[in-house]
Design a protein around this motif. Sequence first.
Motif, PDB file in Angstrom:
ATOM      1  N   MET A 130       0.841  -1.203   0.000  1.00 43.06           N
ATOM      2  CA  MET A 130       0.000   0.000   0.000  1.00 43.06           C
ATOM      3  C   MET A 130       0.873   1.249   0.000  1.00 43.06           C
ATOM      4  O   MET A 130       1.941   1.269   0.627  1.00 43.06           O
ATOM      5  N   PRO A 131       0.433   2.313  -0.711  1.00 44.63           N
ATOM      6  CA  PRO A 131       1.214   3.549  -0.708  1.00 44.63           C
ATOM      7  C   PRO A 131       1.164   4.223   0.661  1.00 44.63           C
ATOM      8  O   PRO A 131       0.240   4.003   1.440  1.00 44.63           O
ATOM      9  N   ASP A 132       2.183   5.007   0.931  1.00 48.49           N
ATOM     10  CA  ASP A 132       2.184   5.783   2.168  1.00 48.49           C
ATOM     11  C   ASP A 132       1.064   6.817   2.115  1.00 48.49           C
ATOM     12  O   ASP A 132       0.798   7.427   1.082  1.00 48.49           O
ATOM     13  N   TRP A 133       0.422   7.036   3.270  1.00 53.91           N
ATOM     14  CA  TRP A 133      -0.683   7.970   3.333  1.00 53.91           C
ATOM     15  C   TRP A 133      -0.173   9.397   3.223  1.00 53.91           C
ATOM     16  O   TRP A 133       0.828   9.760   3.828  1.00 53.91           O
ATOM     17  N   HIS A 134      -0.847  10.199   2.429  1.00 56.95           N
ATOM     18  CA  HIS A 134      -0.620  11.634   2.447  1.00 56.95           C
ATOM     19  C   HIS A 134      -1.919  12.339   2.082  1.00 56.95           C
ATOM     20  O   HIS A 134      -2.743  11.816   1.340  1.00 56.95           O
ATOM     21  N   ALA A 135      -2.115  13.488   2.665  1.00 59.48           N
ATOM     22  CA  ALA A 135      -3.380  14.198   2.545  1.00 59.48           C
ATOM     23  C   ALA A 135      -3.579  14.770   1.149  1.00 59.48           C
ATOM     24  O   ALA A 135      -2.624  15.072   0.432  1.00 59.48           O
ATOM     25  N   HIS A 136      -4.832  14.942   0.780  1.00 59.85           N
ATOM     26  CA  HIS A 136      -5.214  15.600  -0.466  1.00 59.85           C
ATOM     27  C   HIS A 136      -6.180  16.730  -0.109  1.00 59.85           C
ATOM     28  O   HIS A 136      -7.395  16.621  -0.321  1.00 59.85           O
ATOM     29  N   PRO A 137      -5.680  17.815   0.438  1.00 61.85           N
ATOM     30  CA  PRO A 137      -6.563  18.897   0.904  1.00 61.85           C
ATOM     31  C   PRO A 137      -7.382  19.525  -0.207  1.00 61.85           C
ATOM     32  O   PRO A 137      -8.471  20.049   0.044  1.00 61.85           O
ATOM     33  N   ASP A 138      -6.878  19.495  -1.448  1.00 60.75           N
ATOM     34  CA  ASP A 138      -7.651  20.055  -2.553  1.00 60.75           C
ATOM     35  C   ASP A 138      -8.953  19.281  -2.753  1.00 60.75           C
ATOM     36  O   ASP A 138     -10.009  19.858  -3.029  1.00 60.75           O
ATOM     37  N   VAL A 139      -8.879  17.947  -2.596  1.00 59.42           N
ATOM     38  CA  VAL A 139     -10.073  17.114  -2.715  1.00 59.42           C
ATOM     39  C   VAL A 139     -11.050  17.432  -1.588  1.00 59.42           C
ATOM     40  O   VAL A 139     -12.253  17.598  -1.806  1.00 59.42           O
ATOM     41  N   TRP A 140     -10.540  17.515  -0.369  1.00 58.70           N
ATOM     42  CA  TRP A 140     -11.405  17.796   0.784  1.00 58.70           C
ATOM     43  C   TRP A 140     -12.081  19.153   0.633  1.00 58.70           C
ATOM     44  O   TRP A 140     -13.277  19.284   0.898  1.00 58.70           O
ATOM     45  N   LEU A 141     -11.321  20.157   0.226  1.00 56.13           N
ATOM     46  CA  LEU A 141     -11.876  21.502   0.123  1.00 56.13           C
ATOM     47  C   LEU A 141     -12.939  21.582  -0.970  1.00 56.13           C
ATOM     48  O   LEU A 141     -14.015  22.165  -0.781  1.00 56.13           O
ATOM     49  N   LEU A 142     -12.636  21.017  -2.138  1.00 57.46           N
ATOM     50  CA  LEU A 142     -13.572  21.096  -3.262  1.00 57.46           C
ATOM     51  C   LEU A 142     -14.861  20.330  -2.968  1.00 57.46           C
ATOM     52  O   LEU A 142     -15.959  20.894  -3.038  1.00 57.46           O
ATOM     53  N   LEU A 143     -14.741  19.061  -2.615  1.00 61.76           N
ATOM     54  CA  LEU A 143     -15.927  18.248  -2.391  1.00 61.76           C
ATOM     55  C   LEU A 143     -16.669  18.662  -1.120  1.00 61.76           C
ATOM     56  O   LEU A 143     -17.907  18.698  -1.093  1.00 61.76           O
ATOM     57  N   GLY A 144     -15.898  18.979  -0.073  1.00 61.45           N
ATOM     58  CA  GLY A 144     -16.533  19.434   1.159  1.00 61.45           C
ATOM     59  C   GLY A 144     -17.270  20.745   0.959  1.00 61.45           C
ATOM     60  O   GLY A 144     -18.382  20.930   1.470  1.00 61.45           O
TER      61      GLY A 144
END
Length: 276
Positions: free
Chosen positions: A1-15
Motif C-alpha cells: 500500500m502507498p504511504d498515506w498523504h493528505a489531499h486537501p484540494d479534494v477535501w476543500l472542493l468536495l466538502g
Amino acid sequence: MPDWHAHPDVWLLLGGLWVAYLLAVRRHVPASAAERDERRRRSTLFTIGMAVLWFASDYPMHDLAEGYLYSIHMVQHMLFTLVAVPLLITGIPAWMWRVVLSPRPVFIAFRFLTRPVVALIVFNAMLMFTHWPAVAEASVGSELTHFTLHVLFVGSAFVMWWPVLSPLVELPTLSPPGQMLYLFFLSIAPTIPASFLTFGHTLLYPVYGTFPRIWGVSALTDQLIAGLIMKIVGGLILWGLIAAIFFRWHAREERDGWDALALRPVERELRKKATR
C-alpha cells in the motif's frame, strides 16, 4: 500500500460543494408536501454520491490509481461515472437544477449537450480520449492534467446520464423504450478500449510498467484486470439498469393499464410551455 498523504484540494472542493448543497436545501422553502417529503431522500442520495466521489479521489484509491495499478484507475473512473454521477443527479432537486441552469446561455448549451445522440457522442469521445495512451500517461505525470481530465470526465457523465435520469419536465427523459435503446448503445463503445486492454500482449500504458509492483500483480495482468473490469462490471451495471427500466415499465402498464408512449405529445407540449 502507498504511504498515506493528505489531499486537501479534494477535501476543500468536495466538502465545499457538499456544504453549499446542504445550506441551499435548508434555506429553500418546499413548494408542496411531496417536495418536503422527498427532501431527505434526495439529500441522502447526494451525500452518498459525494462520498463516492471522495472515496474515488482520495487515499488510497487516488494513490493506487496514479502510482501503482491501472486496474484501480479503471475502478476509479467507473465509480465516478457509473455510481457517483447518477446519485448526484437524482440527489439534486429540480428547483436547484433550475437555479444552476437559469442563465439562458447555460440552459441552451446544456439542452444541446444532453440531447441523446449528442450525449452519447460527448461521453464516448471523452471515454476514448481519456484512455488514449498519451493522455493517460500525461495524467499520471501532472496533477493539473489529472484533475482537469477528471473534471471533464465527470462532466461528460452528467451529460450522458441526463436522458435517463433528468428531473426536469423542460429537459425530460426518454421514454422507457428509448432509455433502454440509449443504454444499449452506451454499452457498446467501452468494449473497444476494453478489448485492447484484455487481449493486448504488450503494455498500452508503458508508464504503469515502471511503477512499483504490489500484491504480486504484474503490469500485464493489471492491464488484463482493467479490461475485464471495464467490460464486465460496466456492462453488468448498464444491462442491469436496462432490465430494471423494462420491468418497471411493464409493471406500470400492468398496474395503470396505459402506455407511457401515448403521453409523449403531452410531455412535449408541457416542455414547450416550461421553456417559454
